[in-house]
Design an enzyme around this catalytic site. Sequence first.
Site: not given
Length: 765
Positions: A120, A442, A522, A653, A704
């Site tokens: 992830n 969302g 990230y 994504c 992002h």
Amino acid sequence: MVLSSVLGFPRIGVNREVKKAVEAYWGGKISADELTKVSAEVKKYNWTNVKAKGVDLVPSGEFSLYDHVLDHSASFNVIPKRYLGHGLSALDIYFAMGRGRQADGVDVPACEMKKWFDSNYHFVVPELSDETDFKLNFNKAVEEYNEAKALGIETRPVVLGPVSYLVLGKPAREAKPGFQPISLLPKLLPVYKQLLAELKAAGATSVQIDEPILVLDTAAYLEKQYATAYSELVPVAPKIVLTTYFGRLDSNLTFVAKLPVAGLHIDLDRAPAQLNATLAAVKPTSLVLSLGVVSGRNIWKTDFQAAIKLGQKAIDTLGSDRVIIATSSSLLHTPVTLSSENKLTAEQKDWFSFALEKASEVAVIASVLSGSQDAQVTALLEQNKKSIAARRAFETNSNDAVRKRVAAITPEMLNRKSPFAVRLEVQKKHLDLPKFPTTTIGSFPQTKEIRTTRAKLGKGEISQAEYDKFIEKEIETVVRFQEKVGLDLLVHGEPERNDMVQYFGEQLDGFVFTQNGWVQSYGSRYVRPPIIVSDVSRPFPMTVRWSSYAQSVTKKPMKGMLTGPVTILNWSFPRADVSREIQAKQLALALRDEVNDLEKAGISAIQVDEPAIREGLPLRRSDWDTYLTWAVDSFRLATAGVTDTLQTHSHFCYSDFGDIFPSIQRLDADVISIEASKSDMKLLQTFKEYGYSNEIGPGVYDIHSPRVPGEQEIKDRIAAMLEILPDHLLFINPDCGLKTRGWKETEASLANLVAAARWARQQFA
């Protein structure tokens, strides 16, 4: 003597110091020098504490303020031209590449992100072309090696290998058709030779060079490139330990064992069966073999007896001087230390091992294999034996009702009542959405007030009733904004949710949670993965109250929002004693109940997000079919128990979905939304190749990044989509949820999105 090694350590700080400092720098609250000071303290903590645990080979050079692949790009001058010429500092260029920049007359989007293999963690993709001018802007490996040396700590620098770096890159926009990044290897190698020669001159005796793509099928075609690269690098470098992780070498072992490097690291946590073949291949050579017996990917305590057995097998074949005991991969994917946890029960805490504890584990295992008679080592060995036995005893417990329900799953439970074409017409009449309906993925901004109020509830400073009233107010604010801006299919904004996985785990039986078990996803985005410890079930509805309330304050249709079974599994630390398939199906049954309850409560659309379905894909194609079968079946099990009227959505994504697109189609979601803007809309070519029969919303802007996309920018993306996608199937939405964004940029971005959709309705009527 058997040495011990850690391949990398979390770079976030025990108390998330790096996140706080980086975000303070972005906000103009601290200077670059102050950010450097925080970084230095975190690195010092890492080196001194890993060394204090008795580890022989302490890693350096793998610390990062954003992403280690981005670090290499900045170091090697792989900087797209769009970031240059704005008068930005090197640090600000670096951050602009990672997250974009829209300030002081500079407006540049971020580089593309992808998942780091099957984890992830997201890395920033290098952009390469024949025009790429490689040069060593700075030598981070040497800088950090010297920094640790000044503290009296000898380290083994870590560098991402040249072949993996190029293969992980992508052709830049200016690249010629057919360009392959690996073709740049002859231009890149001189820079690597300079980097490694400088390391050797600085006094480094060995270097860890990561070549993770060696566990992929594609590496089989790169034998010549590997031979060329390492025949050039070895003569000028410290002793090279070629490092692989996350999977097995398979046939690539044949040429890897012939490379002129000093050592080879293999992952025996993810691929223990590769040990025999590897021992046979390296025995005739002088290679030192590093054994990854302590997992860098999970939080379960290592079974010392099992690890020692593997280590002894290697010693019997190679001798103790040719064996290193190591973590399977960098510990980047685990929390920093278990010592920060004081709410886990003593029993639970005894099951786990975080990064600092794992450093101790490799040291103890290496000591035992070296014949240590130290009383403390003996005591730790005995203590581990008791801990493992206690966990195994706990694992014998099961929830019979859950197990029987999984066993009773039938093929009919995986299918909707009617095919999509029938459902589409029913849903159009029921939802009454316009052409090119607009929606979001969302979440809406999680403001400081939301986080503070949630913290107050946790501390008992406000009552549950007061908190619930606050959440209702936040939901109504989000609903009113969506109505005002003109969105068509609304969401409640998720103000009650701390995390898209943790929120559900906290309401399901079978999970435990940490206080400080943060892991980097990230940049400055960290997550606290739940831990699955036993059979999973849903004791009560999880989201019905808030979705129902949101629907009650608007006449527009409202989407219920759930995280899918495969994503909950992949973004948690799963059990080691039960298959991932069983765990996914237990989660799917719990979510099936929630989906059915949402429909009964009057919700007409439900989004079940599966952004992690691609990242969970095994790294070897020969293993794909088994995984994709149970992963897709789990999603269908969760969503298929509804009427034709209910419109199911799913979201994906930051992954390469082209190679599993047939499985995405087999999910049979009525609508899918998928990241597209950050990857230059290249995903559209996948739709062109395979076609897609259901409704779809490729993201029109990157959430992002804090930059606000212009209306024309979104119009251009819609027009590009409509060259490939049927206009009656297209949704207009952002790339992902808006949780990490601020309200100001969210309002501006969604206003431009709605305006672009209205333009499209006129233009493509």
